[in-house]
Design a protein around this motif. Structure first.
Motif, mmCIF file in Angstrom:
data_model
loop_
_atom_site.group_PDB
_atom_site.id
_atom_site.type_symbol
_atom_site.label_atom_id
_atom_site.label_comp_id
_atom_site.label_asym_id
_atom_site.label_seq_id
_atom_site.Cartn_x
_atom_site.Cartn_y
_atom_site.Cartn_z
ATOM 1 N N LYS A 79 0.856 -1.178 0.000
ATOM 2 C CA LYS A 79 0.000 0.000 0.000
ATOM 3 C C LYS A 79 0.894 1.231 0.000
ATOM 4 O O LYS A 79 1.781 1.353 0.827
ATOM 5 N N PHE A 80 0.656 2.127 -0.952
ATOM 6 C CA PHE A 80 1.442 3.345 -1.059
ATOM 7 C C PHE A 80 0.973 4.348 -0.014
ATOM 8 O O PHE A 80 -0.212 4.618 0.124
ATOM 9 N N ASP A 81 1.927 4.899 0.731
ATOM 10 C CA ASP A 81 1.634 5.905 1.750
ATOM 11 C C ASP A 81 2.266 7.223 1.296
ATOM 12 O O ASP A 81 3.472 7.416 1.388
ATOM 13 N N ARG A 82 1.443 8.129 0.787
ATOM 14 C CA ARG A 82 1.939 9.396 0.242
ATOM 15 C C ARG A 82 2.651 10.221 1.314
ATOM 16 O O ARG A 82 3.686 10.838 1.061
ATOM 17 N N ASP A 83 2.114 10.253 2.535
ATOM 18 C CA ASP A 83 2.752 11.028 3.594
ATOM 19 C C ASP A 83 4.151 10.499 3.908
ATOM 20 O O ASP A 83 5.095 11.247 4.094
ATOM 21 N N GLU A 84 4.275 9.183 3.971
ATOM 22 C CA GLU A 84 5.572 8.573 4.239
ATOM 23 C C GLU A 84 6.552 8.847 3.084
ATOM 24 O O GLU A 84 7.731 9.108 3.315
ATOM 25 N N ALA A 85 6.071 8.812 1.870
ATOM 26 C CA ALA A 85 6.928 9.047 0.711
ATOM 27 C C ALA A 85 7.432 10.477 0.664
ATOM 28 O O ALA A 85 8.539 10.732 0.192
ATOM 29 N N ASN A 86 6.667 11.420 1.163
ATOM 30 C CA ASN A 86 7.053 12.837 1.136
ATOM 31 C C ASN A 86 7.667 13.318 2.442
ATOM 32 O O ASN A 86 7.930 14.502 2.598
ATOM 33 N N ASP A 87 7.928 12.413 3.376
ATOM 34 C CA ASP A 87 8.540 12.781 4.652
ATOM 35 C C ASP A 87 10.060 12.734 4.473
ATOM 36 O O ASP A 87 10.661 11.670 4.442
ATOM 37 N N TYR A 88 10.688 13.918 4.334
ATOM 38 C CA TYR A 88 12.124 13.985 4.066
ATOM 39 C C TYR A 88 12.966 14.138 5.319
ATOM 40 O O TYR A 88 14.160 14.266 5.225
ATOM 41 N N GLU A 89 12.392 14.125 6.468
ATOM 42 C CA GLU A 89 13.180 14.328 7.689
ATOM 43 C C GLU A 89 13.728 13.061 8.233
ATOM 44 O O GLU A 89 13.279 12.004 8.169
#
Length: 78
Positions: A68-78
């Motif tokens: 399952k793709f998690d957009r928030d996790e993919a865009n979390d750069y920290e």
């Protein structure tokens, strides 16, 4: 575009062009291909061609079951 793979039993071949190629510059290339690896001729039924492609691509499949793709996790750069 025309692409045909055939086995000729004579030195001379006749190519009939579609109307949209008449009057245009065209390139004709002839070379031998390995018969065991060649693409099936258009006269072969589509079911047979699809079967050949499935056999050739068997090792390249990917099962994404349970992913399952998690957009928030993919865009979390920290």
């Amino acid at each position: 575009m025309i692409r045909t793979i055939l086995k000729s039993n004579k030195k001379s071949l006749t190519l009939e062009l579609p109307d949209d190629l008449v009057g245009k510059m065209i390139e004709i290339i002839a070379f031998s291909v390995d018969e065991t690896k060649s693409i099936e001729n258009d006269a072969t039924p589509i079911e047979v061609r699809v079967g050949h492609l499935k056999d050739r691509l068997k090792g390249f499949t990917f099962n994404s079951g349970g992913y399952k793709f998690d957009r928030d996790e993919a865009n979390d750069y920290e």
